[in-house]
Design an enzyme around this catalytic site. Sequence first.
Site: not given
Ligand SMILES: *Cc1c(COP(=O)(O)O)cnc(C)c1O
Length: 385
Positions: A44, A268, A316
């Site tokens: 993800k 800054y 930035m």
């Molecule tokens: C992100 C996620 C994982 C993986 O988690 P990690 O700690 O990065 O291994 C597993 N299960 C679900 C439901 C997640 O959202």
Amino acid sequence: MDDNWDSKLLRDTYLEIDLDRLAMNVDVIRRHVGEHVDLCAVIKANGYGMGAVDIAPTLIQNGATYLAVANLPEAMELRKRNSSWPIWVMGHTPDRYLKVAIENDITLTVFTLSQAETIQEIARLTGKIQPIQIKVDTGFNRLGFKITEMDIKSISSIFELANIEVVGVFSHLALASYDEDTKQLELLLGLKAKLELDGAKETVKYHVCDSISAISYPDFRLNMVRVGAALFGAKSYRYPDFPIETIAKFKTRISHLKNIEPGEGVSYDYKWRASRNSVVATLPFGYADGYPRNMTGQGEVVIEGRRFPIIGVICMDQCMVDVTELKGAHVGQEVTIFGSDAISIDELSQKAGTNKNEILSRLMQRVPRVYMKGGSIDHIRNDLL
Ligand SMILES: *Cc1c(COP(=O)(O)O)cnc(C)c1O
């Protein structure tokens, strides 16, 4: 770097990703969890910043059995790249998007009977058998069926739907403590026993582990683990000696050098002022590349194996470094901002008051990704070009 590659970078700041190291991490994890445990690779958030579509082939080639993402657009990005990868959305998919998911063979997460019935109807009309994973809430209180008599009934009815194949039943650990995690596991196992009594097939995967629990809780792995962070080499204090390594290095080059006098300010508000004759290097990265702005006053970079402090407020797109102690500093000189052999992502995240995943997943699109394989560049992704 030859001209051909350079034309895909067009800037000096980039993230270097080692695909061989990724393959090794997958191998280490697979061996550790054992051959009877499937590895679902969690990619993800653009593969935690590593580039989901760019790392997916390495993950699949090295034995990941599923690619998991958080939402449907992330799944579609992967599907566009490959028509046969097993892709699963772990989060909620609103009903109005179910059709798109089903048409594109995306495994869905379901935690209401009504959504399962909607999926059943769409799948029936399109003549498909739609794979789903049922999410169960064993305490995290985020998503999932509760393990009440009524919800167990709903889950059992989902198993009966003709155009749905339940490929998994899963939950997520809070990692609050081993004892509380064990309570969560036991709830899932209790449900498993009930469903199997009701005739659920043995091919259904039951799973509860993320990276931390997959690595440190041998009894929790069941027949699948969902691993994200560890793929990319993120070490946890819970498994400090586990032999994975960071696959990403954030790099740049000096863009400008100047000598300044005692009393002169930098950036800054002149939050930093020279106390001696100083050499200041300007670097072309800033908080809009994903480097935390609150590293102002505590950030460092590595040049020629030595650390140099970031001085003044991080801008930035740029920041300044005191390189007075660096002999022969020159424009174009290579700088490592963080990564395996320099400042660790762990150190950076602790100083920035966040976690490793946030550091990685916030690296922006405007940072080109350079993929290394066998010691040379495999390909470069620059989404802006
Ligand atoms: C992100 C996620 C994982 C993986 O988690 P990690 O700690 O990065 O291994 C597993 N299960 C679900 C439901 C997640 O959202």
